[in-house]
Design an enzyme around this catalytic site. Sequence first.
Site, PDB file in Angstrom:
ATOM      1  N   LYS A 185      33.067  40.304  32.135  1.00 48.41           N
ATOM      2  CA  LYS A 185      33.329  39.516  33.338  1.00 48.41           C
ATOM      3  C   LYS A 185      31.998  38.895  33.745  1.00 48.41           C
ATOM      4  CE  LYS A 185      35.206  39.648  38.029  1.00 48.41           C
ATOM      5  NZ  LYS A 185      35.809  40.468  39.121  1.00 48.41           N
TER       6      LYS A 185
ATOM      7  N   THR B  85      46.393  42.909  40.568  1.00 47.12           N
ATOM      8  CA  THR B  85      47.282  42.099  41.397  1.00 47.12           C
ATOM      9  C   THR B  85      48.184  41.192  40.567  1.00 47.12           C
ATOM     10  OG1 THR B  85      45.596  40.416  41.458  1.00 47.12           O
ATOM     11  CG2 THR B  85      45.568  42.030  43.213  1.00 47.12           C
TER      12      THR B  85
ATOM     13  N   THR C 164      40.024  43.461  37.804  1.00 48.12           N
ATOM     14  CA  THR C 164      39.105  42.727  36.929  1.00 48.12           C
ATOM     15  C   THR C 164      37.703  43.325  36.891  1.00 48.12           C
ATOM     16  OG1 THR C 164      38.472  41.279  38.752  1.00 48.12           O
ATOM     17  CG2 THR C 164      40.322  40.554  37.350  1.00 48.12           C
ATOM     18  N   ASP C 165      37.321  44.066  37.949  1.00 45.35           N
ATOM     19  CA  ASP C 165      35.922  44.526  38.002  1.00 45.35           C
ATOM     20  C   ASP C 165      35.517  45.313  36.762  1.00 45.35           C
ATOM     21  OD1 ASP C 165      36.182  43.485  40.527  1.00 45.35           O
ATOM     22  OD2 ASP C 165      35.097  45.113  41.511  1.00 45.35           O
TER      23      ASP C 165
END
Length: 415
Positions: A231, A78, A154-155
């Site tokens: 992450k 995004t 991001t995952d």
Amino acid sequence: MEEGDRVKAVCRGVVYEGILMPSTSEYVVLKLDNGYNIGIRPERVELLEKRHPASEERRVLVRREGLPEVSILSTGGTIASKVDYRTGAVSPKFDAQDIVEAIPEMGELANFNARVVFSILSENMQPSHWVKLASAVYEEIDGGADGVLIAHGTDTMAYTAAALSFMLCTPVPVVLVGAQRSADRPSSDSAMNALCATRVAVSDIAEVSVVMHGTTSDDHCLVHRGCKVRKMHTSRRDAFRSINAFPIASVSYPELELKVLSSHRRRGEAKLELHERLEERCALIKYTPGAPSELLDFYVDRGYRGIVIEGTGLGHVGSHWIPSIQRATEEGVLVVITSQCLFGRVCDRVYDNGRDMLRAGVIEGEDMLPEVALVKLMWLLGNYPPEEARRLVRMNLRGEIEEETRGEWYFPQPL
Ligand code: DAS
């Protein structure tokens, strides 16, 4: 009334104003002026203003002589989404002009060439996407790009960053960037992350890196080495952390001042190379108390060539797993032990179980993250014969292994 109109709705005596959004239920969805969406079942809705037709004219993208050429490859995520105020929907737009329009300050740092490689949520990424992306990055650099920006969800961004770290030798920066908040939210991190990532893409940090918020505030981003990052939070904007390593650099915001924090390969030092083969018959298994050793047998029976075990503590499993490890290694499977502690380095020479595991043929994964060890094993077995791959597991190739264990413990204090 239709999507994109500005309306006033009354629900249980409370008056709401906003943009009428798409809705798939009996609820009316409004995008409020604060950027957040609400779903209500109003007693009354009144049209305030018809939606404005989307302005079709597009600004001529000014290319500025003397600015570096940065290729932006989109895979999803995004980073440069736009809110279409006719409908209020957030639509990831991806060409250079959209980016410069969405984040005009980027146009002051570089000239952009944008390309959509694919557009998927990163939880849907597979190793075949890593291969396609690595080839696209190679083409851009071979075509003269001074830096490459990769917009990514991001995952699984850290998996992709690790894969590109091994597949590519790059003479220029390759920077992965994403966002935890979409562009329509007041707390969106899209623009700041994109600007800081662009600053890195035109810098001297010629490595694969991940650039995301360094704290929950908008004060700086951190530049993480692509094979030492994870992450670590589901939703915080500073979710990404360097593990067992210091970040390569920080970038202040809004000044965009880059501060180097640890050594890195310089621009032009490496010759551009692409080695994109992967052995996908590799698995990562987390050991838990009482877990059946049949988990190992399952993969060996199916011809898997590499297994990473996320063990406990210094790199241990229950002694009931050792016969299956022995069987796997005797059948030529590379078995690498890492730790679910994440921080620190495995050492199987301290306790009995560890020594028995070494005798059964496990390879210590040093201070690598379990998922980085998995990606490295896929790449090694895709590009080297097994015995050479076995030798290279414990050798530092791309910064994935630090000579001594260091790095900030857990969530480091803001730099
Ligand atoms: N679903 C998340 C992903 O694509 C969205 C994001 O974090 O960009 O990884």
